[in-house]
Scaffold this motif. Structure first.
Motif, PDB file in Angstrom:
ATOM      1  N   LEU A  10     113.392 -64.584  56.485  1.00  0.00           N
ATOM      2  CA  LEU A  10     113.571 -64.220  55.085  1.00  0.00           C
ATOM      3  C   LEU A  10     115.033 -64.371  54.672  1.00  0.00           C
ATOM      4  CD1 LEU A  10     112.396 -63.124  52.435  1.00  0.00           C
ATOM      5  CD2 LEU A  10     112.858 -60.821  53.292  1.00  0.00           C
ATOM      6  N   GLU A  41     109.905 -61.236  43.516  1.00  0.00           N
ATOM      7  CA  GLU A  41     108.501 -61.120  43.923  1.00  0.00           C
ATOM      8  C   GLU A  41     108.103 -62.258  44.856  1.00  0.00           C
ATOM      9  OE1 GLU A  41     108.046 -57.651  42.589  1.00  0.00           O
ATOM     10  OE2 GLU A  41     106.284 -58.666  43.422  1.00  0.00           O
ATOM     11  N   PHE A  43     109.943 -63.908  47.057  1.00  0.00           N
ATOM     12  CA  PHE A  43     110.415 -63.705  48.428  1.00  0.00           C
ATOM     13  C   PHE A  43     109.655 -62.576  49.121  1.00  0.00           C
ATOM     14  CE2 PHE A  43     113.375 -66.891  48.777  1.00  0.00           C
ATOM     15  CZ  PHE A  43     114.343 -66.904  47.801  1.00  0.00           C
ATOM     16  N   ILE A  44     109.328 -61.535  48.368  1.00  0.00           N
ATOM     17  CA  ILE A  44     108.585 -60.422  48.961  1.00  0.00           C
ATOM     18  C   ILE A  44     107.187 -60.882  49.379  1.00  0.00           C
ATOM     19  CG2 ILE A  44     107.522 -58.186  48.458  1.00  0.00           C
ATOM     20  CD1 ILE A  44     109.995 -57.591  46.710  1.00  0.00           C
ATOM     21  N   LYS A  45     106.536 -61.624  48.506  1.00  0.00           N
ATOM     22  CA  LYS A  45     105.203 -62.130  48.840  1.00  0.00           C
ATOM     23  C   LYS A  45     105.270 -63.072  50.037  1.00  0.00           C
ATOM     24  CE  LYS A  45     103.401 -61.951  44.130  1.00  0.00           C
ATOM     25  NZ  LYS A  45     103.031 -62.774  42.956  1.00  0.00           N
ATOM     26  N   PHE A  47     107.389 -63.076  52.435  1.00  0.00           N
ATOM     27  CA  PHE A  47     107.639 -62.281  53.651  1.00  0.00           C
ATOM     28  C   PHE A  47     106.345 -61.723  54.218  1.00  0.00           C
ATOM     29  CE2 PHE A  47     110.131 -59.725  56.477  1.00  0.00           C
ATOM     30  CZ  PHE A  47     109.469 -58.523  56.593  1.00  0.00           C
ATOM     31  N   TYR A  48     105.524 -61.150  53.338  1.00  0.00           N
ATOM     32  CA  TYR A  48     104.301 -60.495  53.820  1.00  0.00           C
ATOM     33  C   TYR A  48     103.187 -61.472  54.125  1.00  0.00           C
ATOM     34  CZ  TYR A  48     106.240 -55.893  53.113  1.00  0.00           C
ATOM     35  OH  TYR A  48     107.009 -54.776  53.205  1.00  0.00           O
ATOM     36  N   HIS A  49     103.273 -62.676  53.600  1.00  0.00           N
ATOM     37  CA  HIS A  49     102.224 -63.654  53.876  1.00  0.00           C
ATOM     38  C   HIS A  49     102.708 -64.789  54.750  1.00  0.00           C
ATOM     39  CE1 HIS A  49     100.577 -61.606  50.301  1.00  0.00           C
ATOM     40  NE2 HIS A  49      99.454 -61.777  50.929  1.00  0.00           N
ATOM     41  N   THR A  52     100.320 -66.525  57.004  1.00  0.00           N
ATOM     42  CA  THR A  52      99.325 -67.447  56.450  1.00  0.00           C
ATOM     43  C   THR A  52      99.912 -68.830  56.212  1.00  0.00           C
ATOM     44  OG1 THR A  52      99.821 -66.905  54.156  1.00  0.00           O
ATOM     45  CG2 THR A  52      98.207 -65.525  55.285  1.00  0.00           C
ATOM     46  N   TRP A  62     105.616 -74.595  49.799  1.00  0.00           N
ATOM     47  CA  TRP A  62     104.900 -73.322  49.901  1.00  0.00           C
ATOM     48  C   TRP A  62     105.563 -72.262  49.023  1.00  0.00           C
ATOM     49  CZ3 TRP A  62     105.953 -68.633  52.913  1.00  0.00           C
ATOM     50  CH2 TRP A  62     104.840 -67.788  53.038  1.00  0.00           C
TER      51      TRP A  62
ATOM     52  N   ILE B  28     111.176 -54.082  50.844  1.00  0.00           N
ATOM     53  CA  ILE B  28     110.522 -54.351  52.116  1.00  0.00           C
ATOM     54  C   ILE B  28     110.728 -53.206  53.096  1.00  0.00           C
ATOM     55  CG2 ILE B  28     110.676 -55.830  54.163  1.00  0.00           C
ATOM     56  CD1 ILE B  28     110.986 -58.193  52.248  1.00  0.00           C
ATOM     57  N   ASP B 377      97.725 -63.303  46.611  1.00  0.00           N
ATOM     58  CA  ASP B 377      98.766 -64.323  46.594  1.00  0.00           C
ATOM     59  C   ASP B 377      98.242 -65.636  47.151  1.00  0.00           C
ATOM     60  OD1 ASP B 377     100.827 -61.653  47.637  1.00  0.00           O
ATOM     61  OD2 ASP B 377     100.628 -62.472  45.618  1.00  0.00           O
TER      62      ASP B 377
END
Lengths: 168, 418
Positions: A10, A41, A43-45, A47-49, A52, A62, B28, B377
């Motif tokens: 990140l 938002e 970068f946060i998304k 990070f959590y995905h 995938t 991406w 985070i 997402d």
């Protein structure tokens, strides 16, 4: 991927892509504050995905896809507020705010494109992505991406007559 | 040169950059709630007991809610505990949820009356839930008087009751003779309670006064405009029936007229009173039956089976259609089936809203298997099920792979109906 590895990733992508995502979001949304929120938002998304992301497209494509989806959501939320007569047209931010001392012909021409054409034009000319990459980022067929690019380019040619951009 | 556009844009944006890293890390790592634009005074709600009860209740139940939906449920509970907000009131609000694995926030806004209602926010972190309101500590009339500068729950209840009263009356007339055919006087009587509101979200039917154009003259002016606009003979409108309304909309007094032939709307006119200026004059277009205008496409879509719709949308995607619009698909072999999805939906509506299967059985049902680009997402295959009638609009989104309830609401149209 461990948390440490994820955070290191990140940190790297925020440094590497923050400027292009910010400018892309601003060109799409026409508002600095909204664009800052959109990039945050994104970068946060991401990070959590991250799990995938299977490397089927490159990293930038991406991230662009996430950023565009985020901008579309923000735009839609702003337009719904407009429809309920609580937000004036001026504050929705279709017009890009410009420095009065800079020539804003080009930026206004791009910002005033319909959203679907603007997405493709920005990704092609500003992010220098191929049509195939654009189609992947937007989740549309390649012919559709090409068609929208052609139409967007035609519209810009009318407005920017004195500009010469020779296509490859 | 290809890069000339990029150079021009970059030159214009050379001082634009992003410096939000700290906010990203804060979100985070959940270090802090962060700075917010609105003013908050918050009390920590001791929801430990509620959390224990909720968790045990969910564990014992057959329904599986996603983490996001669980956050929404906790937020609704918090609003109910602190402010007395019912599910019916909460359903009036626009809900914006920000969700990650350690921190979530849900904002509730009512854009139509935003200046009076303010914003409610519920935030959760590490099992603690905090609800706040942008008008916490401010005075408002506890009687529910709508002239109060700030609207608390009593005012919201009063507003909801006024709109619901109108919705019920309209539904009753629709069931009898049709609301549209009512006279100006009858429509004004139905809407009269809404005059208590400081302003309406759409329009209110009212009675013309002496200074207004009277209905007969309004109809004559409208006919003249139609004949002139569409170059018609006077005889064209003979036998047409005129449905006429007189409304207050955005501070303007307007006549709205619809001319029908054989029960089918043909022309509509909107004109101002007392000046008589024509605001709009248009012809209803039914040639869309063949050219598939947007409304006709939607109607056809709803009438299709899951398989037919999936095939239809696949054809549209192949032809370059937007995947977000043409998003119906077939369920995968490992997904829950249509029957199972319906069962989960009905059980969820009963648990959340107390609505029985008997009630749902008389409502119009819509069910879709589709790729969702809104809630997730990453595009995700879901079952979307909806039961709707004049008063209620129950919606649920389930993950197709395992039936997890991702979103559930009652979008029953109270505001803007009529």
């Amino acid at each position: 991927m461990t948390v440490t590895e994820r955070e290191a990733w990140l940190s790297r992508v925020m440094t590497e892509y923050r400027t292009c995502l910010m400018r892309m979001s601003y060109l799409y949304l026409g508002d600095v504050a909204l664009a800052e929120d959109a990039v945050q938002e994104t970068f946060i998304k991401a990070f959590y995905h991250l799990d995938t992301f299977r490397g089927e497209s490159d990293e930038k494509t991406w991230l662009m896809r996430i950023a565009i989806n985020t901008c579309i959501s923000i735009n839609r939320k702003n337009w719904m507020r407009l429809l309920r007569h609580t937000v004036s047209l001026d504050s929705v931010g279709n017009a890009c705010i410009t420095d009065p001392y800079k020539d804003d012909t080009v930026i206004n021409a791009v910002c005033n494109l319909p959203n679907k054409l603007k997405q493709v034009v920005l990704l092609y000319y500003y992010q220098e992505m191929s049509v195939a990459e654009i189609a992947d980022a937007l989740g549309i067929p390649v012919p559709t991406a090409q068609s929208r690019l052609t139409r967007g380019r035609d519209k810009l040619r009318v407005v920017l007559k004195e500009w010469y951009f020779d296509e490859e | 040169m290809k890069n000339k556009l990029k150079e021009a844009l970059d030159q214009h944006l050379d001082d634009l950059d992003w410096h939000g890293e700290s906010k990203v890390w804060s979100r985070i790592r959940g270090e802090q709630f962060g700075k917010h634009r609105l003013r908050y005074r918050s009390l920590i709600i001791a929801l430990a007991i509620l959390m224990v009860l909720s968790i045990s209740a969910f564990a014992a139940h057959m329904l599986h809610y996603s983490s996001r939906q669980n956050a929404r449920i906790q937020a609704h509970t918090a609003l109910n505990v602190k402010y007395g907000m019912t599910e019916e009131l909460i359903s009036l609000f626009d809900e914006t949820i920000t969700f990650n694995h350690t921190l979530w926030e849900v904002d509730y806004e009512l854009p139509a009356y935003g200046d009076k209602v303010g914003v409610y926010r519920v935030a959760g972190m590490n099992g603690m839930v905090e609800a706040s309101w942008s008008y916490d500590g401010e005075e408002y009339d506890p009687s529910g008087d709508l002239s109060s500068a700030i609207w608390g729950v009593p005012q919201l209840e009063r507003m909801r009751l006024l709109y619901k009263t109108r919705s019920v009356a309209i539904a009753q007339w629709d069931a009898l003779s049709g609301y549209a055919a009512l006279s100006i006087e009858q429509k004004a009587a139905i809407d009269a309670p809404l005059l208590e509101l400081p302003y309406s979200v759409d329009y209110i039917h009212i009675m013309p006064v002496d200074e207004d154009i009277q209905p007969d003259l309004a109809e004559m002016l409208a006919k003249q405009e139609i004949l002139h606009r569409f170059s018609l003979d006077e005889s064209t409108l003979e036998g047409y029936v005129c449905d006429i309304s007189f409304v207050l909309a955005n501070g303007e007094r307007q006549y709205r007229l619809v001319f029908q032939a054989n029960g089918i709307p043909q022309y509509s006119v909107c004109l101002l009173s007392p000046g008589g200026q024509i605001l709009e004059c248009s012809q209803f277009d039914f040639q869309g039956q063949e050219s598939a205008g947007e409304d006709e496409e939607e109607l056809e879509d709803r009438a299709l089976s899951i398989e037919e719709r999936a095939a239809y949308h696949e054809r549209m995607r192949q032809n370059g259609g937007d995947v977000r619009q043409w998003n119906s698909v077939l369920p995968d072999s490992g997904d829950i089936c249509e029957l199972e999805a319906t069962g989960i939906a009905q059980a969820a509506f009963l648990e959340r809203f107390g609505v029985t299967e008997d009630k749902l059985s008389v409502m119009e049902k819509e069910i879709y298997c589709q790729i969702d680009y809104e809630l997730f997402d990453i595009p995700t295959r879901v079952w979307s099920i909806r039961y709707v009638d004049n008063m209620d609009d129950y919606q649920v989104t389930l993950r197709a792979v395992d039936g997890t309830i991702e979103y559930i609401s009652n979008q029953g149209g109270i505001l803007g109906v009529g």
